[in-house]
Design a protein around this motif. Structure first.
Motif, PDB file in Angstrom:
ATOM      1  N   SER A  60      38.455   3.988 -19.286  1.00 31.10           N
ATOM      2  CA  SER A  60      39.758   4.126 -19.106  1.00 31.10           C
ATOM      3  C   SER A  60      40.722   5.789 -19.930  1.00 31.10           C
ATOM      4  O   SER A  60      40.990   5.986 -19.603  1.00 31.10           O
ATOM      5  CB  SER A  60      40.920   2.586 -19.807  1.00 31.10           C
ATOM      6  OG  SER A  60      40.386   2.537 -19.296  1.00 31.10           O
ATOM      7  N   ARG A  61      39.832   5.749 -21.121  1.00 29.30           N
ATOM      8  CA  ARG A  61      40.085   7.202 -21.659  1.00 29.30           C
ATOM      9  C   ARG A  61      40.106   8.326 -21.024  1.00 29.30           C
ATOM     10  O   ARG A  61      40.267   9.788 -20.582  1.00 29.30           O
ATOM     11  CB  ARG A  61      39.787   7.222 -23.170  1.00 29.30           C
ATOM     12  CG  ARG A  61      40.036   5.954 -24.121  1.00 29.30           C
ATOM     13  CD  ARG A  61      40.090   6.422 -25.535  1.00 29.30           C
ATOM     14  NE  ARG A  61      40.432   7.397 -25.890  1.00 29.30           N
ATOM     15  CZ  ARG A  61      40.389   8.427 -27.182  1.00 29.30           C
ATOM     16  NH1 ARG A  61      39.741   7.389 -27.821  1.00 29.30           N
ATOM     17  NH2 ARG A  61      41.521   8.909 -27.750  1.00 29.30           N
ATOM     18  N   ARG A  64      42.133   8.430 -17.518  1.00 26.63           N
ATOM     19  CA  ARG A  64      43.573   8.932 -18.265  1.00 26.63           C
ATOM     20  C   ARG A  64      43.606  10.667 -17.871  1.00 26.63           C
ATOM     21  O   ARG A  64      44.753  11.162 -17.672  1.00 26.63           O
ATOM     22  CB  ARG A  64      44.171   8.637 -19.260  1.00 26.63           C
ATOM     23  CG  ARG A  64      44.578   6.948 -19.002  1.00 26.63           C
ATOM     24  CD  ARG A  64      45.316   6.812 -20.453  1.00 26.63           C
ATOM     25  NE  ARG A  64      45.798   5.366 -20.582  1.00 26.63           N
ATOM     26  CZ  ARG A  64      44.749   4.603 -20.966  1.00 26.63           C
ATOM     27  NH1 ARG A  64      43.487   5.246 -21.486  1.00 26.63           N
ATOM     28  NH2 ARG A  64      44.570   2.782 -21.066  1.00 26.63           N
ATOM     29  N   TYR A  68      43.476  17.001 -15.774  1.00 25.84           N
ATOM     30  CA  TYR A  68      43.941  17.806 -16.952  1.00 25.84           C
ATOM     31  C   TYR A  68      43.715  19.036 -16.882  1.00 25.84           C
ATOM     32  O   TYR A  68      42.215  19.532 -16.651  1.00 25.84           O
ATOM     33  CB  TYR A  68      43.043  17.275 -17.954  1.00 25.84           C
ATOM     34  CG  TYR A  68      44.486  18.003 -19.020  1.00 25.84           C
ATOM     35  CD1 TYR A  68      45.219  17.493 -19.659  1.00 25.84           C
ATOM     36  CD2 TYR A  68      43.244  18.955 -19.438  1.00 25.84           C
ATOM     37  CE1 TYR A  68      45.482  17.786 -20.636  1.00 25.84           C
ATOM     38  CE2 TYR A  68      43.613  19.302 -20.696  1.00 25.84           C
ATOM     39  CZ  TYR A  68      45.125  19.413 -21.601  1.00 25.84           C
ATOM     40  OH  TYR A  68      45.890  20.039 -22.344  1.00 25.84           O
ATOM     41  N   ALA A 274      47.106   6.469  -9.307  1.00 20.44           N
ATOM     42  CA  ALA A 274      45.898   4.820 -10.887  1.00 20.44           C
ATOM     43  C   ALA A 274      44.336   4.837  -9.943  1.00 20.44           C
ATOM     44  O   ALA A 274      44.531   5.131  -9.089  1.00 20.44           O
ATOM     45  CB  ALA A 274      46.789   4.532 -10.890  1.00 20.44           C
ATOM     46  N   ILE A 319      44.221   1.694 -14.638  1.00 20.50           N
ATOM     47  CA  ILE A 319      45.159   2.948 -15.541  1.00 20.50           C
ATOM     48  C   ILE A 319      45.472   4.336 -14.894  1.00 20.50           C
ATOM     49  O   ILE A 319      45.260   4.565 -14.128  1.00 20.50           O
ATOM     50  CB  ILE A 319      43.108   3.636 -16.304  1.00 20.50           C
ATOM     51  CG1 ILE A 319      42.684   3.143 -16.455  1.00 20.50           C
ATOM     52  CG2 ILE A 319      43.249   5.426 -16.296  1.00 20.50           C
ATOM     53  CD1 ILE A 319      40.934   1.834 -15.148  1.00 20.50           C
ATOM     54  N   CYS A 321      47.187   7.764 -13.815  1.00 24.12           N
ATOM     55  CA  CYS A 321      46.284   8.971 -13.676  1.00 24.12           C
ATOM     56  C   CYS A 321      47.841  10.186 -14.276  1.00 24.12           C
ATOM     57  O   CYS A 321      47.806  10.796 -13.156  1.00 24.12           O
ATOM     58  CB  CYS A 321      45.969   9.565 -12.985  1.00 24.12           C
ATOM     59  SG  CYS A 321      44.275   8.393 -12.656  1.00 24.12           S
ATOM     60  N   ARG A 322      47.874  10.356 -14.907  1.00 27.50           N
ATOM     61  CA  ARG A 322      49.430  11.354 -15.076  1.00 27.50           C
ATOM     62  C   ARG A 322      49.444  12.425 -15.331  1.00 27.50           C
ATOM     63  O   ARG A 322      49.904  13.223 -14.696  1.00 27.50           O
ATOM     64  CB  ARG A 322      49.879  10.297 -16.930  1.00 27.50           C
ATOM     65  CG  ARG A 322      50.091   9.301 -17.122  1.00 27.50           C
ATOM     66  CD  ARG A 322      51.037   9.058 -18.608  1.00 27.50           C
ATOM     67  NE  ARG A 322      50.985   7.941 -18.971  1.00 27.50           N
ATOM     68  CZ  ARG A 322      52.411   6.848 -18.072  1.00 27.50           C
ATOM     69  NH1 ARG A 322      52.913   7.316 -17.261  1.00 27.50           N
ATOM     70  NH2 ARG A 322      52.679   6.092 -18.405  1.00 27.50           N
ATOM     71  N   ASN A 323      47.797  12.994 -15.253  1.00 28.69           N
ATOM     72  CA  ASN A 323      47.577  14.394 -15.461  1.00 28.69           C
ATOM     73  C   ASN A 323      47.146  14.793 -13.499  1.00 28.69           C
ATOM     74  O   ASN A 323      47.451  15.843 -13.882  1.00 28.69           O
ATOM     75  CB  ASN A 323      46.087  14.600 -15.746  1.00 28.69           C
ATOM     76  CG  ASN A 323      46.469  14.677 -17.684  1.00 28.69           C
ATOM     77  OD1 ASN A 323      47.489  14.923 -17.941  1.00 28.69           O
ATOM     78  ND2 ASN A 323      45.655  13.764 -18.346  1.00 28.69           N
TER      79      ASN A 323
END
Length: 331
Positions: A60-61, A64, A68, A274, A319, A321-323
């Motif tokens: 998960s980390r 995310r 990036y 996501a 999760i 994925c904001r990036n």
């Protein structure tokens, strides 16, 4: 008058005492064995669940961080590379040659979330630890060719020969693996005794900043009863083509068709925002007097009815994925 004192027990009293003692001992041993079996069974389940939770937390980390990098310097191909039902591969450009989070490890995978305050002027504006540095540090690294920047999650092919996301070597259990494509390119063990793994992907196809959903009333606002679209790329061509929630009830479960239904038109995997992740963990040892008759839904897979004596735990998370915001959007 003589008073006669009888010492000891008669044979009847002795036999009665032995019978009572044997009954108590047998009952005690039965209780002990029942408690011991219960403890062993629960311990096996806890071990399997802990391994699955640890793997899920790590994945998960990292997920995310998919995509990036600064949008203006984001290299071609940043973000999701493979969005399959059993394997996911993605990139994140997070390395700059520094120990950004101060834990004495250079270019650790989780530094992208901890780089705002490190006692340096990372963005070169003359201000040490400026509040915007966490957003601008990505310009230092403008590619995704460094170790630990292209990551693959799934079973080692030797444990899942047909690639269906269900372990087959040894039967029923295998380690989940993390493969650093640009680094050592070896399969690192993340969690033991994982029986099946599944992925599904939500997307923003129109780039309106909102994950796409079944808009039943046409108001553009996701309300109750309007499920998110969860899709997979079934043929590894870079396009999401199959929806998993076939009855549009908002849940991916036993009531959905195994084959899914077509996503028409298909959606590029660059528009993923996501990831939904399933892990089916199995206890390493079977439990006496227990038969597991369940069928487990792991993404697009059905495991069962298993009809064995192994306890299992199905773990599921989403999760965001904001990036990935803006990735794939044409200028």
């Amino acid at each position: 008058m003589k008073i006669r004192q009888n010492k000891g027990l008669t044979l009847i009293e002795l036999m009665t005492s032995i019978a009572i003692f044997s009954f108590v001992l047998t009952a005690s041993m039965a209780i002990f064995h029942a408690q011991q079996n219960s403890f062993n069974a629960q311990q096996a389940v806890v071990e399997a669940q802990q391994g699955g939770r640890a793997a899920m937390y790590f994945m998960s980390r990292e997920l995310r961080l998919a995509g990036y990098d600064e949008p203006e310097t984001r290299p071609a191909g940043a973000g999701f590379i493979t969005a399959g039902p059993s394997v996911v591969q993605f990139s994140a450009s997070i390395h700059n040659g520094f120990d950004d989070d101060g834990d004495l490890l250079v270019d650790e995978w989780d530094e992208a979330g901890n780089i705002a305050f490190n006692g340096r002027d990372d963005d070169g504006d003359g201000v040490v630890d400026g509040f915007e540095e966490a957003q601008t540090l990505g310009v230092v690294d403008q590619d995704v060719n460094d170790p630990n920047e292209v990551i693959r999650y799934g079973f080692d092919p030797t444990d899942d020969a047909d690639g269906d996301g269900i372990a087959d070597n040894p039967p029923g259990m295998a380690p989940l693996t993390r493969n650093d494509i640009n680094g050592a390119n070896t399969f690192e063990r993340l969690g033991e005794n994982i029986e099946a793994i599944g992925f599904a992907y939500a997307f923003d196809d129109d780039f309106n900043g909102q994950i796409d959903f079944l808009d039943m009333d046409g108001d553009g606002v996701q309300g109750g009863g309007e499920p998110t679209y969860w899709a997979i790329d079934t043929d590894a061509d870079g396009w999401l083509d199959t929806l998993l929630d076939t009855n549009d009830d908002g849940a991916i479960d036993i009531n959905d068709g195994v084959a899914g239904k077509a996503l028409n038109p298909p959606v590029e995997i660059t528009r993923i925002r996501a990831v939904q992740l399933w892990l089916l963990a199995r206890a390493g040892e079977g439990a006496r007097d227990y038969v597991n008759t369940r069928t487990y839904v792991v993404g697009n897979k059905r495991v069962g009815p298993v009809n064995d004596n192994f306890r299992r735990r199905l773990l599921n998370t989403v999760i965001v994925c904001r990036n990935m915001d803006g990735v794939g959007q044409e200028e």
